[in-house]
Design a protein around this motif. Structure first.
Motif, PDB file in Angstrom:
ATOM      1  N   ARG A 390       0.861  -1.190   0.000  1.00 12.67           N
ATOM      2  CA  ARG A 390       0.000   0.000   0.000  1.00 12.67           C
ATOM      3  C   ARG A 390       0.894   1.235   0.000  1.00 12.67           C
ATOM      4  NH1 ARG A 390      -4.317   0.244   4.620  1.00 12.67           N
ATOM      5  NH2 ARG A 390      -4.953   2.025   3.369  1.00 12.67           N
ATOM      6  N   LEU A 394       2.799   9.789  -1.488  1.00 13.29           N
ATOM      7  CA  LEU A 394       3.192  10.012  -2.873  1.00 13.29           C
ATOM      8  C   LEU A 394       3.085  11.480  -3.236  1.00 13.29           C
ATOM      9  CD1 LEU A 394       1.432   7.029  -4.707  1.00 13.29           C
ATOM     10  CD2 LEU A 394       3.747   7.139  -3.826  1.00 13.29           C
ATOM     11  N   ASP A 399      -3.532   9.810 -12.727  1.00 18.88           N
ATOM     12  CA  ASP A 399      -3.469   8.389 -13.044  1.00 18.88           C
ATOM     13  C   ASP A 399      -2.474   8.146 -14.165  1.00 18.88           C
ATOM     14  OD1 ASP A 399      -3.889   5.741 -13.444  1.00 18.88           O
ATOM     15  OD2 ASP A 399      -6.025   5.869 -13.848  1.00 18.88           O
ATOM     16  N   PHE A 402       1.149   8.490 -12.855  1.00 10.34           N
ATOM     17  CA  PHE A 402       1.468   7.328 -12.039  1.00 10.34           C
ATOM     18  C   PHE A 402       1.765   6.121 -12.921  1.00 10.34           C
ATOM     19  CE2 PHE A 402       0.139   3.585  -9.563  1.00 10.34           C
ATOM     20  CZ  PHE A 402       0.898   3.751  -8.421  1.00 10.34           C
ATOM     21  N   THR A 403       0.918   5.911 -13.923  1.00 13.67           N
ATOM     22  CA  THR A 403       1.105   4.777 -14.835  1.00 13.67           C
ATOM     23  C   THR A 403       2.411   4.904 -15.610  1.00 13.67           C
ATOM     24  OG1 THR A 403      -1.288   4.533 -15.068  1.00 13.67           O
ATOM     25  CG2 THR A 403       0.084   3.508 -16.762  1.00 13.67           C
ATOM     26  N   TYR A 423      -0.581  -3.063 -10.734  1.00  8.73           N
ATOM     27  CA  TYR A 423      -0.859  -1.954  -9.831  1.00  8.73           C
ATOM     28  C   TYR A 423      -2.356  -1.681  -9.814  1.00  8.73           C
ATOM     29  CZ  TYR A 423      -1.559   1.260 -13.784  1.00  8.73           C
ATOM     30  OH  TYR A 423      -2.040   1.880 -14.910  1.00  8.73           O
ATOM     31  N   TYR A 424      -2.777  -1.002  -8.752  1.00  9.54           N
ATOM     32  CA  TYR A 424      -4.178  -0.578  -8.608  1.00  9.54           C
ATOM     33  C   TYR A 424      -4.155   0.890  -8.212  1.00  9.54           C
ATOM     34  CZ  TYR A 424      -8.720   0.112  -6.344  1.00  9.54           C
ATOM     35  OH  TYR A 424      -9.934   0.601  -5.979  1.00  9.54           O
ATOM     36  N   TYR A 425      -4.941   1.708  -8.909  1.00 10.93           N
ATOM     37  CA  TYR A 425      -4.916   3.152  -8.665  1.00 10.93           C
ATOM     38  C   TYR A 425      -6.332   3.658  -8.483  1.00 10.93           C
ATOM     39  CZ  TYR A 425      -3.782   8.112  -9.242  1.00 10.93           C
ATOM     40  OH  TYR A 425      -3.626   9.456  -9.049  1.00 10.93           O
ATOM     41  N   SER A 426      -6.571   4.335  -7.365  1.00 13.61           N
ATOM     42  CA  SER A 426      -7.821   5.061  -7.155  1.00 13.61           C
ATOM     43  C   SER A 426      -7.483   6.323  -6.373  1.00 13.61           C
ATOM     44  CB  SER A 426      -8.837   4.204  -6.393  1.00 13.61           C
ATOM     45  OG  SER A 426      -8.447   4.045  -5.047  1.00 13.61           O
ATOM     46  N   LYS A 427      -8.478   7.127  -6.127  1.00 10.15           N
ATOM     47  CA  LYS A 427      -8.245   8.390  -5.428  1.00 10.15           C
ATOM     48  C   LYS A 427      -7.683   8.153  -4.028  1.00 10.15           C
ATOM     49  CE  LYS A 427     -10.591  12.571  -3.819  1.00 10.15           C
ATOM     50  NZ  LYS A 427     -11.889  13.291  -3.726  1.00 10.15           N
ATOM     51  N   GLU A 429      -6.585   4.944  -2.770  1.00 14.09           N
ATOM     52  CA  GLU A 429      -5.667   3.815  -2.604  1.00 14.09           C
ATOM     53  C   GLU A 429      -4.775   3.633  -3.825  1.00 14.09           C
ATOM     54  OE1 GLU A 429      -4.862   1.890  -0.226  1.00 14.09           O
ATOM     55  OE2 GLU A 429      -6.369   2.434   1.259  1.00 14.09           O
ATOM     56  N   LYS A 430      -3.500   3.376  -3.558  1.00 14.96           N
ATOM     57  CA  LYS A 430      -2.552   3.001  -4.604  1.00 14.96           C
ATOM     58  C   LYS A 430      -1.843   1.732  -4.140  1.00 14.96           C
ATOM     59  CE  LYS A 430      -3.204   7.538  -5.401  1.00 14.96           C
ATOM     60  NZ  LYS A 430      -4.006   8.392  -4.500  1.00 14.96           N
TER      61      LYS A 430
END
Length: 673
Positions: A390, A394, A399, A402-403, A423-427, A429-430
């Motif tokens: 987690r 950052l 997005d 980050f990618t 990877y998983y990206y949201s407002k 959680e990364k």
């Protein structure tokens, strides 16, 4: 001359050569600062503590040598830390005590009996950590603390502080505690203070407003006026006049009575409105906390110790506890993500054989807390094990940004690198997903299980193999990356980031993240920022990675924990300085780990690796070798032919203190050629 003399001469040659390089190249012209010493002497006089009176004498620090005074930390001859905890210190610290210590970074007087008001820290703009908890300080919290832009930790709990809390709004502040004082008033609504939980403000009865549950009551107080006694009537005044006066007084009494009745009615109405509003507020707060309470009850039922929405301070405290395995069911997992928020994005489409929902249903085991975030081992239903990290702290980025950065990291493919799988990206959680390294990390391999029956000795060939694998990975990063100024290809190389797969192959992880992490966190925590060049000139480069690699080699050779990469709660030593001091004070027997010093046939390789490590740790970056040169040097070091128990015996050249330094000097240097 016996067979042990060759090793002794080689060791002397290594250290004499390295010392000559330092003399020729020059070291930082630091010396000691008389004002700093006088300030410390004044502090010692205030304490009048027998141990400090005996220990705090002479020169407190010199250049980059270890400090001579207990509890003092130094860099380049300047005092950067004062850590005097649990010593039963008494006395009053003056308001201007630290005005002549401008390089102070860390200050701790935790759990003593010091008194007085809090000091003025306006001259200490380098401070990152202040811990004055468990003392008897009184008065207000110094406003100068709110001006420290680099402040990361402030702990003032357990004192007698009064007044209001200053408006702390430093984005760097992640640890804050003022509980168990006598503070009062409304907690400022700054983003920083509002990010902490109620535990940071407990047991301050007169403190109100969020994040506490105490509401602030705005009530007006009625001023009471002192009535003056009426003058005495002159003798012979008529009864009529007296009656008229009494009638007038009665008239005023009626008016005051009416005002009192109206005021009483108004108070009753206001009290009723307040009661109604208070009841609505409690109901609102109860509804707001209902979901969180239900989650906590569920966590207690399945013994999950990691809260989903814990604040940073709660996470820091929780990380001190031993992680516990727990099965997490339902739509939420310990990773904090929800299935409806998005999908896993795989860096390599050929291995996209599970979904986010599989992670949410997986068995989760806490692996620890790193500077990039907490890590968990997830065991999927098909038996596949992955590591989920987690990310936190950052830089602000979209997005797409980050990618793009992650694709750049994943593209650096090498046998000894561990790239992210997905990877998983949201407002909110990364997450990063890695394959699980079955045989742990190098830190645990060197230091874990010492003295226990289950400890498997870590012999020379395995250590040399680990050094080679790490060097090959680092050399590939240096050759492949096109880092801009201020960014290093790895940036955080240390033994806990060197992993072993099922076959014992070395895998380097946590590389290329310097551009993702917020600058204050990177400067405080990442390995490259602890290099001599950053401490002196605030600059880092590829050679900062080389310095980190040198510290790693010294940890491999000595079996001692490095102060620069020690986990939280673990103490270590500055290994480069410690090796030089070992020779100067004639206890070279302590340099090499006993698990390899018993291997007589490994002594030449150990000495060559020591020489290479000291070159990597040179204070001047330009004198350090390139990674390509390091790889070539390691390739020329051959493993020993046999590591059988019958070949194990102490090499007197490495363990006999009486002979540790006799080879130094011109004669020893001549024989080593």
């Amino acid at each position: 001359m016996g067979s042990w003399s060759l090793s002794k001469i080689l060791l002397a040659s290594v250290l004499i050569t390295f010392s000559n390089q330092n003399v020729a190249g020059g070291g930082p012209a630091t010396g000691y600062d008389r004002q700093e010493r006088d300030a410390l002497y004044a502090l010692k006089a205030n304490f009048n503590h027998p141990f400090l009176n005996k220990n705090w004498t002479g020169l407190q620090c010199y250049m980059n040598e270890p400090p001579y005074w207990y509890g003092i930390q130094c860099i380049n001859g300047r005092v950067t830390g004062i850590l005097l905890e649990n010593m039963d210190l008494t006395g009053t610290i003056k308001f201007d005590t630290f005005i002549f210590l401008p390089e102070l970074v860390a200050l701790s007087f935790r759990n003593n009996s010091l008194t007085g008001t809090l000091m003025n820290f306006a001259a200490n703009q380098q401070l990152t950590s202040v811990d004055l908890s468990g003392n008897k300080f009184h008065g207000p919290i110094s406003q100068s603390l709110a001006s420290l832009d680099l402040l990361i930790s402030l702990q003032l709990q357990g004192n007698n502080l009064t007044g209001q809390i200053p408006e702390f709004d430093q984005p760097t502040l992640i640890l804050f505690n003022v509980s168990n004082n006598n503070l009062s008033g409304l907690i400022p609504s700054t983003r920083t203070l509002q990010s902490f939980g109620p535990d940071s403000f407990l047991d301050n009865p007169k403190l109100c407003g969020p994040p506490t549950l105490n509401s602030c009551n705005l009530s007006t107080s009625k001023e009471q006026q002192d009535g003056s006694q009426a003058p005495e009537q002159p003798p012979g005044e008529s009864n009529t006049k007296s009656n008229k006066k009494n009638s007038s007084l009665s008239h005023y009494a009626v008016i005051f009575l009416l005002f009192d009745v109206v005021g009483l009615v108004a108070v009753v109405i206001l009290f009723f409105l307040y009661y109604k509003k208070s009841k609505e507020l409690k109901k609102f707060m109860k509804d707001e906390n209902k979901e969180e309470e239900e989650e906590e009850e569920e966590d207690e039922r399945v013994r999950v110790q990691v809260q989903v929405q814990g604040r940073r301070l709660e996470e820091a405290n929780r990380d001190q506890e031993k992680p516990e395995e727990a099965v997490v069911e339902g739509r939420r997992s310990v990773f904090g993500a929800e299935e409806k928020e998005g999908k896993l994005v795989f860096m390599d489409k050929s291995i996209a054989n599970f979904e986010l929902s599989d992670l949410l249903k997986a068995t989760a085991e806490g692996l620890g807390r790193g500077i990039f975030g907490n890590s968990y081992k997830a065991l999927l239903e098909d038996g596949q094990a992955v590591v989920v990290k987690r990310l936190r702290d950052l830089k602000p980025m979209t997005d797409e940004e980050f990618t793009r950065k992650l694709i750049s990291v994943a593209s650096l493919s090498h046998l000894n690198l561990l790239p992210p799988l997905a990877y998983y990206y949201s407002k909110d959680e990364k997450l990063l997903v890695y394959r699980f390294a079955e045989k742990g990390n190098l830190f645990n391999r060197i230091h874990g299980g010492r003295g226990g029956r289950d400890r498997v000795p870590f012999r020379w060939n395995a250590r040399l193999s680990a050094a080679r694998g790490a060097a090959l990975a680092l050399e590939h990063l240096h050759r492949s990356s096109r880092a801009s100024n201020g960014i290093v290809p790895h940036g955080n190389l240390k033994s806990s980031n060197v992993l072993f797969d099922q076959n014992g192959e070395v895998l380097i992880t946590d590389y290329g993240f310097a551009s993702l992490i917020a600058a204050p966190i990177a400067c405080h925590s990442m390995m490259a920022y602890k290099s001599p060049e950053y401490q002196s000139s605030k600059r880092i480069s590829h050679k900062s990675d080389v310095w980190s690699y040198g510290a790693l080699l010294l940890e491999l050779l000595s079996g001692r924990i490095s102060a620069f990469s020690a986990p939280p709660g673990t103490s270590g030593v500055n290994l480069c300085t410690w090796v030089h001091r070992a020779v100067r004070e004639e206890w070279t027997a302590e340099i090499f780990d006993v698990e390899i010093s018993v291997q007589r046939n490994a002594a030449p390789g150990m000495l060559r690796l020591l020489q290479l490590a000291l070159r990597c740790c040179d204070n001047a970056p330009e004198r350090r070798p390139e990674m390509a040169e390091i790889v070539r040097e390691l390739a020329s070091m051959k493993p020993v032919d046999s590591e059988d128990e019958s070949d194990m015996s102490y090499d007197r050249s490495l363990t006999d203190e009486s002979a540790s330094t006799s080879a130094s000097g011109p004669a020893g240097d001549e024989k080593s050629r």
